[in-house]
Design a protein around this motif. Structure first.
Motif, short mmCIF file in Angstrom:
data_model
loop_
_atom_site.label_atom_id
_atom_site.label_comp_id
_atom_site.label_asym_id
_atom_site.label_seq_id
_atom_site.Cartn_x
_atom_site.Cartn_y
_atom_site.Cartn_z
N THR A 1 -14.16 -13.05 17.69
CA THR A 1 -13.84 -11.62 17.55
C THR A 1 -14.54 -10.96 16.37
O THR A 1 -14.39 -9.76 16.15
N ALA A 2 -15.29 -11.74 15.58
CA ALA A 2 -15.92 -11.17 14.39
C ALA A 2 -16.93 -10.09 14.79
O ALA A 2 -17.34 -10.03 15.95
N GLU A 3 -17.34 -9.29 13.81
CA GLU A 3 -18.13 -8.09 14.15
C GLU A 3 -19.62 -8.29 14.26
O GLU A 3 -20.32 -7.46 14.83
N THR A 4 -20.13 -9.40 13.70
CA THR A 4 -21.59 -9.64 13.80
C THR A 4 -21.81 -11.00 14.46
O THR A 4 -20.92 -11.86 14.44
N GLN B 1 -20.09 -18.40 12.99
CA GLN B 1 -19.25 -19.19 12.07
C GLN B 1 -17.90 -19.49 12.70
O GLN B 1 -17.39 -20.61 12.60
N GLN B 2 -17.31 -18.47 13.36
CA GLN B 2 -16.02 -18.70 14.04
C GLN B 2 -16.16 -19.79 15.10
O GLN B 2 -15.30 -20.66 15.23
N ILE B 3 -17.25 -19.72 15.85
CA ILE B 3 -17.46 -20.68 16.94
C ILE B 3 -17.64 -22.09 16.39
O ILE B 3 -17.02 -23.05 16.88
N HIS B 4 -18.47 -22.23 15.34
CA HIS B 4 -18.68 -23.56 14.77
C HIS B 4 -17.37 -24.12 14.22
O HIS B 4 -17.08 -25.31 14.39
N ALA B 5 -16.58 -23.26 13.57
CA ALA B 5 -15.30 -23.72 13.01
C ALA B 5 -14.38 -24.18 14.15
O ALA B 5 -13.73 -25.23 14.06
N MET B 6 -14.33 -23.42 15.23
CA MET B 6 -13.47 -23.78 16.35
C MET B 6 -13.97 -25.06 17.02
O MET B 6 -13.19 -25.89 17.45
N ASN B 7 -15.27 -25.20 17.06
CA ASN B 7 -15.87 -26.39 17.66
C ASN B 7 -15.49 -27.65 16.87
O ASN B 7 -15.26 -28.71 17.45
N ARG B 8 -15.41 -27.49 15.54
CA ARG B 8 -15.00 -28.64 14.72
C ARG B 8 -13.56 -29.02 15.05
O ARG B 8 -13.20 -30.19 15.04
#
Ligand code: E4P
Length: 216
Positions: free
Chosen positions: A61-64, A70-77
């Motif tokens: 949901t982040a704006e850029t 970064q959100q995706i990589h964090a969720m992937n971890r």
């Protein structure tokens, strides 16, 4: 054909997995907002409920694009590579992000898709999935299943490997119409899944057989 459950609730996913009818889970930001737990805990719980055997789709949901990455990589971890699917609403910025995610071996579904043109671009970028919104299309544009038919024609005529996971389905009848129109897969709210699992006449038949049966 695979069924997914469209839910942020772990108990619903556990139940659907117990029935043996779903291969994965889809979420969206509005669904995730309905549960108290932080998104990373919800997503890892959903993956656990799937016994780490299917995809859990997450929509950043982040704006850029940098922040979304970064959100995706964090969720992937949290969830684990190969178990996280990334949903991106189909627009130019998200197509660009999809391309770079695909180069890093992510599974990508272009979501909130409402036109055959968007499907053509999702195919061109190489997304594994497109998620058209059937009920919203019927309500806002006229005929959701007809749109699915057109989208399937685009995919087939492009010779693309992209598959349709049809979303925004509100009844068993709509699920049937959508499959008949050419969707490869469906994601369903738990209440629709539950409705599809039973019928009053089946219950009546069970009762009648129980009355007629003799123990011998
Ligand atoms: C799909 O993944 C979406 O979460 C969902 O089906 C959106 O549809 P709706 O908000 O119209 O129910």
């Amino acid at each position: 054909m695979a069924l997914y459950v469209d839910s942020p609730w772990i108990e619903e996913v556990e139940q659907a997995v117990e029935w043996g009818v779903v291969e994965g889970v889809t979420t969206n930001p509005a669904l995730l907002a309905k549960v108290e737990t932080p998104n990373n805990k919800t997503l890892s719980g959903l993956s656990r409920a799937l016994q780490h055997k299917g995809l859990v789709f997450y929509q950043p949901t982040a704006e850029t694009n940098e922040a979304r990455l970064q959100q995706i990589h964090a969720m992937n971890r949290e969830v684990g590579m190969g178990l996280l699917g990334v949903k991106l609403p189909c627009n130019p910025a998200h197509l660009k992000l999809a391309k770079s995610l695909l180069e890093s071996n992510y599974v990508v579904g272009m979501t909130a898709v409402f036109s055959p043109g968007q499907v053509a671009l999702a195919c061109a970028v190489g997304a594994q999935y497109v998620l058209p919104y059937v009920n919203r299309s019927t309500r806002l544009l006229g005929d959701g299943p007809e749109l699915i038919r057109q989208m399937r024609t685009v995919i087939d005529s492009m010779g693309s490997q992209t598959q349709i996971i049809a979303a925004s389905i509100k009844s068993p009848e709509e699920a049937y119409d959508t499959l008949a129109a050419g969707a490869h897969h469906l994601t369903l709210p738990f209440n629709v899944l539950k409705e599809m699992a039973q019928h009053p006449l089946t219950e009546q038949a069970i009762e009648d057989f129980a009355k007629a049966a003799k123990d011998k």
